[in-house]
Design a protein around this motif. Structure first.
Motif, PDB file in Angstrom:
ATOM      1  N   LEU A   1      -1.222  16.620   1.346  1.00 37.74           N
ATOM      2  CA  LEU A   1      -0.141  15.661   1.551  1.00 37.74           C
ATOM      3  C   LEU A   1       0.505  15.278   0.231  1.00 37.74           C
ATOM      4  CD1 LEU A   1       1.424  13.707   3.392  1.00 37.74           C
ATOM      5  CD2 LEU A   1      -0.455  12.076   3.135  1.00 37.74           C
ATOM      6  N   TRP A   2      -0.328  14.964  -0.766  1.00 39.36           N
ATOM      7  CA  TRP A   2       0.228  14.518  -2.038  1.00 39.36           C
ATOM      8  C   TRP A   2       0.885  15.668  -2.803  1.00 39.36           C
ATOM      9  CZ3 TRP A   2       2.361  10.662  -3.995  1.00 39.36           C
ATOM     10  CH2 TRP A   2       2.594  10.559  -5.373  1.00 39.36           C
TER      11      TRP A   2
ATOM     12  N   CYS B   1       0.834  -1.213   0.000  1.00 39.88           N
ATOM     13  CA  CYS B   1       0.000   0.000   0.000  1.00 39.88           C
ATOM     14  C   CYS B   1       0.866   1.259   0.000  1.00 39.88           C
ATOM     15  CB  CYS B   1      -0.918   0.001   1.217  1.00 39.88           C
ATOM     16  SG  CYS B   1      -2.266  -1.201   1.135  1.00 39.88           S
ATOM     17  N   SER B   2       1.970   1.226   0.742  1.00 36.88           N
ATOM     18  CA  SER B   2       2.858   2.388   0.831  1.00 36.88           C
ATOM     19  C   SER B   2       3.562   2.652  -0.488  1.00 36.88           C
ATOM     20  CB  SER B   2       3.889   2.190   1.945  1.00 36.88           C
ATOM     21  OG  SER B   2       3.252   2.076   3.191  1.00 36.88           O
ATOM     22  N   VAL B   3       4.066   1.597  -1.127  1.00 38.78           N
ATOM     23  CA  VAL B   3       4.744   1.753  -2.424  1.00 38.78           C
ATOM     24  C   VAL B   3       3.755   2.255  -3.472  1.00 38.78           C
ATOM     25  CG1 VAL B   3       5.890   0.506  -4.300  1.00 38.78           C
ATOM     26  CG2 VAL B   3       6.544   0.068  -1.923  1.00 38.78           C
ATOM     27  N   ALA B   4       2.536   1.720  -3.432  1.00 42.17           N
ATOM     28  CA  ALA B   4       1.517   2.161  -4.389  1.00 42.17           C
ATOM     29  C   ALA B   4       1.142   3.620  -4.160  1.00 42.17           C
ATOM     30  CB  ALA B   4       0.277   1.277  -4.269  1.00 42.17           C
ATOM     31  N   TYR B   5       0.989   3.993  -2.898  1.00 42.82           N
ATOM     32  CA  TYR B   5       0.644   5.386  -2.599  1.00 42.82           C
ATOM     33  C   TYR B   5       1.763   6.340  -3.005  1.00 42.82           C
ATOM     34  CZ  TYR B   5      -0.365   9.645  -0.063  1.00 42.82           C
ATOM     35  OH  TYR B   5      -0.582  10.958   0.252  1.00 42.82           O
TER      36      TYR B   5
ATOM     37  N   LEU C   1       1.149   6.781  -6.728  1.00 42.10           N
ATOM     38  CA  LEU C   1      -0.149   7.260  -7.220  1.00 42.10           C
ATOM     39  C   LEU C   1      -0.671   8.491  -6.470  1.00 42.10           C
ATOM     40  CD1 LEU C   1      -1.915   3.793  -7.590  1.00 42.10           C
ATOM     41  CD2 LEU C   1      -0.746   5.113  -9.371  1.00 42.10           C
ATOM     42  N   GLY C   2      -0.373   8.597  -5.165  1.00 49.78           N
ATOM     43  CA  GLY C   2      -0.842   9.742  -4.390  1.00 49.78           C
ATOM     44  C   GLY C   2      -2.306   9.693  -4.048  1.00 49.78           C
ATOM     45  N   ASP C   3      -2.921   8.506  -4.133  1.00 44.92           N
ATOM     46  CA  ASP C   3      -4.339   8.363  -3.798  1.00 44.92           C
ATOM     47  C   ASP C   3      -4.475   7.151  -2.876  1.00 44.92           C
ATOM     48  OD1 ASP C   3      -7.353   9.094  -5.286  1.00 44.92           O
ATOM     49  OD2 ASP C   3      -7.141   7.299  -4.037  1.00 44.92           O
ATOM     50  N   LEU C   4      -4.947   7.390  -1.642  1.00 43.75           N
ATOM     51  CA  LEU C   4      -5.016   6.315  -0.656  1.00 43.75           C
ATOM     52  C   LEU C   4      -5.937   5.176  -1.100  1.00 43.75           C
ATOM     53  CD1 LEU C   4      -5.170   8.397   2.647  1.00 43.75           C
ATOM     54  CD2 LEU C   4      -3.274   6.992   1.850  1.00 43.75           C
ATOM     55  N   LYS C   5      -7.109   5.532  -1.632  1.00 43.38           N
ATOM     56  CA  LYS C   5      -8.063   4.503  -2.025  1.00 43.38           C
ATOM     57  C   LYS C   5      -7.534   3.689  -3.197  1.00 43.38           C
ATOM     58  CE  LYS C   5     -12.944   3.758  -3.086  1.00 43.38           C
ATOM     59  NZ  LYS C   5     -12.687   2.758  -4.119  1.00 43.38           N
ATOM     60  N   GLN C   6      -6.994   4.379  -4.206  1.00 44.05           N
ATOM     61  CA  GLN C   6      -6.452   3.663  -5.363  1.00 44.05           C
ATOM     62  C   GLN C   6      -5.280   2.768  -4.970  1.00 44.05           C
ATOM     63  OE1 GLN C   6      -5.508   6.540  -8.385  1.00 44.05           O
ATOM     64  NE2 GLN C   6      -7.632   6.799  -9.042  1.00 44.05           N
ATOM     65  N   SER C   7      -4.439   3.269  -4.095  1.00 51.71           N
ATOM     66  CA  SER C   7      -3.279   2.476  -3.685  1.00 51.71           C
ATOM     67  C   SER C   7      -3.716   1.210  -2.960  1.00 51.71           C
ATOM     68  CB  SER C   7      -2.354   3.308  -2.793  1.00 51.71           C
ATOM     69  OG  SER C   7      -2.978   3.637  -1.563  1.00 51.71           O
TER      70      SER C   7
ATOM     71  N   ASN D   1      12.373   7.657  -5.192  1.00 50.05           N
ATOM     72  CA  ASN D   1      13.391   6.939  -4.404  1.00 50.05           C
ATOM     73  C   ASN D   1      13.441   7.422  -2.965  1.00 50.05           C
ATOM     74  OD1 ASN D   1      14.293   5.229  -6.433  1.00 50.05           O
ATOM     75  ND2 ASN D   1      15.730   6.745  -7.235  1.00 50.05           N
ATOM     76  N   TYR D   2      13.069   8.700  -2.743  1.00 50.34           N
ATOM     77  CA  TYR D   2      13.020   9.259  -1.391  1.00 50.34           C
ATOM     78  C   TYR D   2      11.598   9.210  -0.836  1.00 50.34           C
ATOM     79  CZ  TYR D   2      17.505  11.061  -2.978  1.00 50.34           C
ATOM     80  OH  TYR D   2      18.766  11.173  -3.497  1.00 50.34           O
ATOM     81  N   ARG D   3      10.627   9.209  -1.738  1.00 50.63           N
ATOM     82  CA  ARG D   3       9.228   9.226  -1.325  1.00 50.63           C
ATOM     83  C   ARG D   3       8.832   7.904  -0.670  1.00 50.63           C
ATOM     84  NH1 ARG D   3       5.643   9.708  -6.213  1.00 50.63           N
ATOM     85  NH2 ARG D   3       7.129  11.360  -6.716  1.00 50.63           N
ATOM     86  N   GLU D   4       9.234   6.785  -1.268  1.00 50.23           N
ATOM     87  CA  GLU D   4       8.866   5.472  -0.730  1.00 50.23           C
ATOM     88  C   GLU D   4       9.404   5.258   0.695  1.00 50.23           C
ATOM     89  OE1 GLU D   4       8.415   2.871  -4.876  1.00 50.23           O
ATOM     90  OE2 GLU D   4      10.029   2.424  -3.446  1.00 50.23           O
ATOM     91  N   PRO D   5      10.698   5.530   0.953  1.00 51.17           N
ATOM     92  CA  PRO D   5      11.184   5.369   2.338  1.00 51.17           C
ATOM     93  C   PRO D   5      10.462   6.266   3.340  1.00 51.17           C
ATOM     94  CG  PRO D   5      13.037   5.527   0.822  1.00 51.17           C
ATOM     95  CD  PRO D   5      11.805   5.843   0.032  1.00 51.17           C
ATOM     96  N   LEU D   6      10.111   7.508   2.919  1.00 48.90           N
ATOM     97  CA  LEU D   6       9.414   8.416   3.826  1.00 48.90           C
ATOM     98  C   LEU D   6       8.045   7.880   4.212  1.00 48.90           C
ATOM     99  CD1 LEU D   6      10.122  12.035   2.499  1.00 48.90           C
ATOM    100  CD2 LEU D   6      10.685  11.129   4.745  1.00 48.90           C
ATOM    101  N   VAL D   7       7.281   7.440   3.207  1.00 53.15           N
ATOM    102  CA  VAL D   7       5.941   6.914   3.476  1.00 53.15           C
ATOM    103  C   VAL D   7       6.023   5.702   4.396  1.00 53.15           C
ATOM    104  CG1 VAL D   7       3.894   5.851   2.448  1.00 53.15           C
ATOM    105  CG2 VAL D   7       4.989   7.786   1.298  1.00 53.15           C
TER     106      VAL D   7
END
Length: 536
Positions: free
Chosen positions: A135-136, A42-46, A49-55, A145-151
């Protein structure tokens, strides 16, 4: 019960064992796979995509496909990489379809049953959407590459080790990416705030509105009000800041005099050690209480969803402090008296002087003037002895003091009383119980302290009031509450301000502080001075 035991057993299995069990048709084993990797997917998808439901929808599709094709996984040890591969393929397809879609993020009209949606739920959905968009908008400016570790970091209990493990990175690389990501996030957030604040500045319409209002106001009257208010506010804060510091240290000053008096009263090394231990116990309990309160405030600022639990915890902490001080006071009275009796037996030479005899007149002061059978003044200066009566008089002082007008001591009971435990009409102490009470924990009709429990409660750390409560930390009341974390019918508004009498309180509380400091320090010093002269 069997099902729960089975789930617990699956948690201990590694990925290959779970894969084999799932291929054999065990759905509970596959649910453990879902539980183990749902946050990662879910975190990698978000992050893409920047959308919680879609992720969450895409991550769910990944697990459905994985269940159907699990027997095609050649190396079960690579389960995580295989799941992430399916996920990234689905994300890529989704992004391509989004580009070709004529209307993005359009809602199906048939899905919107507006007649069944309440106004409050629509407001909640709008707030959630605004938060997600903000947030998005911030995260989207950061490289993936920095976004995934942060989430993942903020979804994995802020653990660098978890982030490194989930993304198959070494610890140093994970730390580097998180550090760089935070810097980029801070820069992006600053840029967004600067742009928003610049657009929000008042313009010509605001100026015109003020001009219209000013036409109806007398210039001379306005100038007089502004000038008087400015002078009053400036002098108030200058004087109050000094008074607050003085009042805050009054308890420490009083405790110092109490320790010095105890050392002058002591006759053996064991008694001196006990005096220091008693001092440290009371100071430590107070420090733990205040430190725990500040800890709850810190947690409430970090985890606001649990504010009610933190507020209730603050009141449990107050109750614990009161009980601990009552028990500590009772224990110390008993221990000090028992030690003195023991030391008289084993070290009689230490008590050879006249002043150290239990019958010595220097151990106390009683005024010759008596009113209705009680001395006007009765103070005790020696170490408490077993079965020794408390000081009693119109004005009384000692380890235990009962006064018809005023009492000062470890335990003080009087209309006006000051002590570690004080009970009366006007009280001041570590624990004060009275109609008007001041203390570390103040309990009464009107109470003022670090923590207060009263009909009207005013405090710096926590306030629990029947009608109203004011605090810089936790405030809970039936009618009105003012504070960073507040619960009542009226909260942090004009009605709450009026019910709490904040205007009157603001005008007089500096005098309350001065009075408190004087009542705490002056009797402590006078008692210490008399002990030094009589018992040294």
């Amino acid at each position: 019960m069997h099902m729960f035991k089975q789930k617990s057993a699956f948690k201990k299995l590694d990925d290959p064992a779970l894969v084999l069990a799932s291929i054999g048709g065990d759905k509970e084993a596959f649910c453990e796979i879902v539980s183990r990797y749902q946050n990662l997917l879910c975190s990698v998808a978000y992050a893409s995509l920047g959308d919680l439901k879609q992720s969450e929808d895409i991550a769910q599709d990944v697990f459905v496909e994985a269940w159907q094709k699990l027997d095609t996984l050649r190396d079960p040890a690579k389960l995580k990489s295989w799941l992430c591969g399916i996920l990234r393929f689905k994300i890529s397809n989704h992004c391509r379809s989004e580009k070709n879609q004529a209307i993005k993020n359009a809602d199906d009209i048939d899905a919107l049953n507006l007649s069944k949606v309440s106004e409050s739920s629509m407001e909640d959905q709008a707030i959630d959407k605004e938060q997600q968009n903000l947030l998005w908008n911030t995260l989207s400016t950061i490289d993936v590459n920095y976004r995934e570790p942060l989430v993942l970091f903020y979804r994995e209990q802020q653990s660098v080790e978890n982030v490194a493990n989930q993304l198959d990175l070494n610890i140093d690389t994970a730390k580097q990416r998180l550090s760089r990501g935070r810097k980029l996030l801070k820069k992006a957030m600053t840029s967004i705030m600067e742009e928003a604040l610049e657009k929000s500045k008042p313009g010509a319409v605001f100026t015109a509105g003020v001009f219209i209002v000013l036409e109806d106001v007398s210039k001379h009257t306005a100038a007089a009000v502004i000038g008087a208010s400015s002078i009053k506010t400036s002098s108030f804060f200058k004087s109050t800041s000094l008074i607050t510091i003085f009042a805050a240290f009054s308890g420490v000053i009083s405790s110092f005099f109490g320790l010095k008096a105890s050392l002058y009263q002591s006759r053996t090394e064991n008694e001196r050690k006990l005096a220091k231990k008693v001092f440290m116990l009371f100071m430590s309990f107070a420090a733990i209480f205040v430190g725990s309160m500040y800890g709850l405030q810190f947690l409430s600022a970090s985890y606001q969803h649990y504010n009610l639990a933190f507020a209730v915890s603050s009141q449990i902490l107050v109750l614990g402090f009161v009980i601990s001080y009552l028990m500590l006071m009772s224990m110390i009275f008993k221990t000090v008296a028992e030690l003195r009796a023991q030391e008289r037996i084993f070290y009689p030479e230490a008590f050879a002087r006249e002043v150290d005899k239990q019958s010595s007149k220097k151990r106390e002061y009683k005024s010759s003037l008596h009113i209705f059978g009680y001395p006007l003044v009765h103070f005790k200066f020696g170490t408490p002895e077993i079965n020794e009566p408390a000081a009693k008089g119109w004005i009384a002082g000692g380890s235990k003091a009962y006064g018809l007008l005023f009492a000062w001591g470890g335990l003080a009971v009087a209309p006006v009383s000051v002590g570690i435990i004080s009970v009366g009409v006007i009280t001041c102490g570590a624990v004060g119980v009275g109609i008007f009470s001041i203390g570390t924990v103040a309990i009464g009709i009107v109470a003022f302290g670090a923590s207060a429990v009263a009909y009207k409660a005013y405090a710096s750390l926590s306030a629990l009031g029947w009608e109203s409560a004011f605090s810089n930390g936790f405030s809970m009341a039936k009618e009105a509450a003012i504070g960073p974390v507040a619960y009542a019918s009226e909260v942090n508004n004009e009605a709450a301000n009026a019910l709490s009498n904040m205007t009157v309180f603001g005008e007089h509380y500096q005098w309350i502080l001065i009075t408190m400091a004087a009542f705490v320090i002056v009797p402590a010093y006078l008692h210490f001075n008399q002990v030094r002269e009589r018992m040294k």
